[in-house]
Design a protein around this motif. Sequence first.
Motif, PDB file in Angstrom:
ATOM      1  N   MET A 173     -33.355  13.514 -17.914  1.00  0.00           N
ATOM      2  CA  MET A 173     -34.401  12.691 -17.304  1.00  0.00           C
ATOM      3  C   MET A 173     -34.944  13.345 -16.048  1.00  0.00           C
ATOM      4  SD  MET A 173     -35.053  10.276 -19.255  1.00  0.00           S
ATOM      5  CE  MET A 173     -36.200   9.543 -18.086  1.00  0.00           C
ATOM      6  N   GLN A 174     -34.062  14.011 -15.297  1.00  0.00           N
ATOM      7  CA  GLN A 174     -34.521  14.758 -14.124  1.00  0.00           C
ATOM      8  C   GLN A 174     -35.533  15.811 -14.546  1.00  0.00           C
ATOM      9  OE1 GLN A 174     -31.688  17.462 -12.542  1.00  0.00           O
ATOM     10  NE2 GLN A 174     -33.014  18.148 -10.882  1.00  0.00           N
ATOM     11  N   GLY A 175     -35.243  16.476 -15.663  1.00  0.00           N
ATOM     12  CA  GLY A 175     -36.169  17.489 -16.158  1.00  0.00           C
ATOM     13  C   GLY A 175     -37.509  16.896 -16.552  1.00  0.00           C
ATOM     14  N   ALA A 176     -37.490  15.711 -17.192  1.00  0.00           N
ATOM     15  CA  ALA A 176     -38.745  15.066 -17.603  1.00  0.00           C
ATOM     16  C   ALA A 176     -39.563  14.641 -16.397  1.00  0.00           C
ATOM     17  CB  ALA A 176     -38.444  13.862 -18.488  1.00  0.00           C
ATOM     18  N   ILE A 177     -38.898  14.058 -15.381  1.00  0.00           N
ATOM     19  CA  ILE A 177     -39.602  13.622 -14.169  1.00  0.00           C
ATOM     20  C   ILE A 177     -40.219  14.822 -13.459  1.00  0.00           C
ATOM     21  CG2 ILE A 177     -39.270  12.609 -11.874  1.00  0.00           C
ATOM     22  CD1 ILE A 177     -37.054  10.868 -13.141  1.00  0.00           C
ATOM     23  N   THR A 178     -39.433  15.893 -13.335  1.00  0.00           N
ATOM     24  CA  THR A 178     -39.925  17.090 -12.655  1.00  0.00           C
ATOM     25  C   THR A 178     -41.062  17.725 -13.442  1.00  0.00           C
ATOM     26  OG1 THR A 178     -37.703  17.470 -11.790  1.00  0.00           O
ATOM     27  CG2 THR A 178     -39.242  19.294 -11.650  1.00  0.00           C
ATOM     28  N   ALA A 179     -40.932  17.765 -14.766  1.00  0.00           N
ATOM     29  CA  ALA A 179     -41.963  18.394 -15.593  1.00  0.00           C
ATOM     30  C   ALA A 179     -43.294  17.652 -15.484  1.00  0.00           C
ATOM     31  CB  ALA A 179     -41.503  18.443 -17.050  1.00  0.00           C
ATOM     32  N   TYR A 180     -43.246  16.322 -15.354  1.00  0.00           N
ATOM     33  CA  TYR A 180     -44.475  15.534 -15.227  1.00  0.00           C
ATOM     34  C   TYR A 180     -45.261  15.946 -13.980  1.00  0.00           C
ATOM     35  CZ  TYR A 180     -47.408  11.439 -14.254  1.00  0.00           C
ATOM     36  OH  TYR A 180     -48.457  10.613 -13.957  1.00  0.00           O
ATOM     37  N   THR A 181     -44.578  15.969 -12.834  1.00  0.00           N
ATOM     38  CA  THR A 181     -45.261  16.358 -11.601  1.00  0.00           C
ATOM     39  C   THR A 181     -45.585  17.851 -11.603  1.00  0.00           C
ATOM     40  OG1 THR A 181     -43.079  16.562 -10.543  1.00  0.00           O
ATOM     41  CG2 THR A 181     -44.260  14.510 -10.219  1.00  0.00           C
ATOM     42  N   LEU A 182     -44.763  18.647 -12.276  1.00  0.00           N
ATOM     43  CA  LEU A 182     -45.010  20.086 -12.329  1.00  0.00           C
ATOM     44  C   LEU A 182     -46.280  20.401 -13.119  1.00  0.00           C
ATOM     45  CD1 LEU A 182     -44.285  23.033 -11.909  1.00  0.00           C
ATOM     46  CD2 LEU A 182     -42.692  22.869 -13.833  1.00  0.00           C
ATOM     47  N   VAL A 183     -46.468  19.736 -14.258  1.00  0.00           N
ATOM     48  CA  VAL A 183     -47.675  19.960 -15.057  1.00  0.00           C
ATOM     49  C   VAL A 183     -48.915  19.614 -14.236  1.00  0.00           C
ATOM     50  CG1 VAL A 183     -48.989  19.123 -17.051  1.00  0.00           C
ATOM     51  CG2 VAL A 183     -46.578  19.694 -17.310  1.00  0.00           C
ATOM     52  N   MET A 184     -48.846  18.514 -13.502  1.00  0.00           N
ATOM     53  CA  MET A 184     -49.979  18.157 -12.650  1.00  0.00           C
ATOM     54  C   MET A 184     -50.222  19.218 -11.585  1.00  0.00           C
ATOM     55  SD  MET A 184     -49.978  14.037 -12.108  1.00  0.00           S
ATOM     56  CE  MET A 184     -48.258  13.806 -11.684  1.00  0.00           C
ATOM     57  N   ALA A 185     -49.148  19.689 -10.960  1.00  0.00           N
ATOM     58  CA  ALA A 185     -49.297  20.708  -9.918  1.00  0.00           C
ATOM     59  C   ALA A 185     -49.887  21.993 -10.482  1.00  0.00           C
ATOM     60  CB  ALA A 185     -47.935  20.991  -9.274  1.00  0.00           C
ATOM     61  N   MET A 186     -49.496  22.364 -11.699  1.00  0.00           N
ATOM     62  CA  MET A 186     -49.966  23.611 -12.300  1.00  0.00           C
ATOM     63  C   MET A 186     -51.451  23.571 -12.637  1.00  0.00           C
ATOM     64  SD  MET A 186     -46.754  24.448 -14.858  1.00  0.00           S
ATOM     65  CE  MET A 186     -47.612  25.784 -15.702  1.00  0.00           C
ATOM     66  N   PHE A 187     -51.948  22.417 -13.070  1.00  0.00           N
ATOM     67  CA  PHE A 187     -53.307  22.356 -13.610  1.00  0.00           C
ATOM     68  C   PHE A 187     -54.305  21.581 -12.749  1.00  0.00           C
ATOM     69  CE2 PHE A 187     -50.551  22.809 -17.431  1.00  0.00           C
ATOM     70  CZ  PHE A 187     -50.993  24.061 -17.821  1.00  0.00           C
ATOM     71  N   MET A 188     -53.870  21.082 -11.600  1.00  0.00           N
ATOM     72  CA  MET A 188     -54.748  20.238 -10.799  1.00  0.00           C
ATOM     73  C   MET A 188     -55.969  20.996 -10.279  1.00  0.00           C
ATOM     74  SD  MET A 188     -54.725  16.994 -10.035  1.00  0.00           S
ATOM     75  CE  MET A 188     -53.002  16.521 -10.115  1.00  0.00           C
ATOM     76  N   ILE A 189     -55.780  22.209  -9.759  1.00  0.00           N
ATOM     77  CA  ILE A 189     -56.908  22.978  -9.223  1.00  0.00           C
ATOM     78  C   ILE A 189     -57.899  23.301 -10.340  1.00  0.00           C
ATOM     79  CG2 ILE A 189     -57.590  25.142  -8.120  1.00  0.00           C
ATOM     80  CD1 ILE A 189     -54.919  25.119  -6.659  1.00  0.00           C
ATOM     81  N   SER A 190     -57.384  23.740 -11.477  1.00  0.00           N
ATOM     82  CA  SER A 190     -58.254  24.023 -12.620  1.00  0.00           C
ATOM     83  C   SER A 190     -58.949  22.755 -13.099  1.00  0.00           C
ATOM     84  CB  SER A 190     -57.437  24.626 -13.766  1.00  0.00           C
ATOM     85  OG  SER A 190     -56.822  25.834 -13.369  1.00  0.00           O
ATOM     86  N   GLY A 191     -58.259  21.622 -13.029  1.00  0.00           N
ATOM     87  CA  GLY A 191     -58.853  20.357 -13.427  1.00  0.00           C
ATOM     88  C   GLY A 191     -60.050  19.994 -12.571  1.00  0.00           C
ATOM     89  N   GLY A 192     -59.949  20.296 -11.272  1.00  0.00           N
ATOM     90  CA  GLY A 192     -61.079  20.047 -10.388  1.00  0.00           C
ATOM     91  C   GLY A 192     -62.283  20.902 -10.743  1.00  0.00           C
ATOM     92  N   LYS A 193     -62.051  22.143 -11.101  1.00  0.00           N
ATOM     93  CA  LYS A 193     -63.141  23.040 -11.492  1.00  0.00           C
ATOM     94  C   LYS A 193     -63.774  22.618 -12.825  1.00  0.00           C
ATOM     95  CE  LYS A 193     -63.468  26.147  -8.215  1.00  0.00           C
ATOM     96  NZ  LYS A 193     -64.723  26.402  -7.489  1.00  0.00           N
ATOM     97  N   VAL A 194     -62.933  22.151 -13.746  1.00  0.00           N
ATOM     98  CA  VAL A 194     -63.465  21.675 -15.025  1.00  0.00           C
ATOM     99  C   VAL A 194     -64.395  20.488 -14.785  1.00  0.00           C
ATOM    100  CG1 VAL A 194     -62.848  20.537 -17.193  1.00  0.00           C
ATOM    101  CG2 VAL A 194     -61.560  22.528 -16.416  1.00  0.00           C
ATOM    102  N   GLY A 195     -64.026  19.616 -13.853  1.00  0.00           N
ATOM    103  CA  GLY A 195     -64.874  18.483 -13.519  1.00  0.00           C
ATOM    104  C   GLY A 195     -66.210  18.910 -12.963  1.00  0.00           C
TER     105      GLY A 195
END
Length: 541
Positions: free
Chosen positions: A53-75
Amino acid sequence: MTAKAPTAGKAKDARLILLTLAAGQFLMALDSSVMNVSIATVAEDIGTTVAGMQGAITAYTLVMAMFMISGGKVGALIGRRRAFTIGCVIYGCGSFTTSIAPNLAILMLGWSFLEGVGAALILPAIVALVASNFAVERRPAAYGLVAAAAAIAIGLGPLIGGVATTFFSWRWVFAGEVVVVLVILVLARRAADAPPEHRPRIDLVGAVLSAVGIGLFVYGLLRTSEWGWFLPKAGAPSWFALSPVVWLMLGGLLLVWFFFRWEARLVARGTEPLVDPEFLHNRQLTGGLTMFLFQYLVQMGVFFVVPLYLSVALGLSAIKTGVLILPLSISLLASAIGIPKFRPDASPRRVVKLGLLAMLAGALVLLAALDADSGAAVVIVPMLLIGLGMGALASQLGAVTVSAVPDEQSAEVGGIQNTVTNLGASIGTAVAGSILITVLTSSFLTTIEQNPAIPAEVTSQANVKLAGGAPFLSDAQLTTALDEAGANSAVTQAALDANATARIDGLRAALAILALAALTALFFTQRIPATQPGAARPGAR
């Protein structure tokens, strides 16, 4: 970015738009807090462990951290409203997948990946849509209400998760999110999407470098409890006589360095970068981002450690765990909303310092009071103090970062800000979990080795089986495991005593790391402005 203020006749539309954006922000923040009180229940339901569960919680925030900047550019490329709606569709699919997940792999696909990708499109778009739908003089109040929605979600998340898990199922939380997403999609059509002044270029090389760099670094942190920080644990892989953690973290940092070098090269060639390197020289912006990093590091670390103590060590139900975390929710909301209302001219630097001191005091009080005989009431005062500090920071940091740049860069800064907050959340959960498991394992093995009631062969077997990390187990779970192994009553009682001591030792160590992080943050508060950001500065909020 050009702003078009709603006319008097469209006041109702303006309220609906703000409600829509606030609902999106609420949903994103809710997912980060609602699951923590249900860790033990969810782990049992899908056949995994606390570490899983620790891995799932961390992976959720990690995916957001990895793609957030690119997500802003896509917008910026396809339109903010379109990015917002596409993100909501992806997020809704992730919520539905999570609600029916039979195992950890499907849970991580729905929650950690699909919801994370959806959030990476939604959150930067919210910042830009506020700017395109509200006049300059109305934006501070709009941003404040959106931030308040996030604070409310963080505050109520543990209670919502507790009620759902106790009386229904944790799955209903995610099923309910699907309904909320559908409502948001209907209302989002009213939002005005100001056309960008130019169509940006997507820096694919920069996007890959930043995402992989951040991913490698946090993944390395996540694996420390199983692989070891520096020297590999027994049975763990070894890369050049060192734990893979060392190489993953070094590789991640190296790729981030290459990312900034690449961005500087693009600017020198007159090409639009993914992130403007000049942001690194903006003292106010970097100060706000640094505080966001530490706030979420401590916040999510606490949200991982305290529910574990209440639900596993004390064996409380999810709803009782949520109720005991409620003091944090109350003080968080009081300070997040009350400080801007009653002290609108307060020094941001002073408020941030006091907030960090409150979080530090809360962690230290809990650290000092926690022992094998302490009950659930021991968390009440620490939760009040930590919530007070979290709310104080939330009341200031959004305005600090947003006002540090011109309006046209608001979405870009929104992506960076959300990247930093989710990176902090990932690091906080990963480090707190790693330290907890590492210390728990060491304490448990040391205690049983010194106990004459446990035969030498049992001690030897435990050292071999737990070399990679001991699971965080309740007394009932450990008793069941020992009964299945055929252990006699003396061995069982000795193991239960060792487990109780080791759990407290692990929790204390994790809290000590979080307290150290809060203390470290105080050294960076000088970058926070001493006065409220001036609205009169040209091109800034």
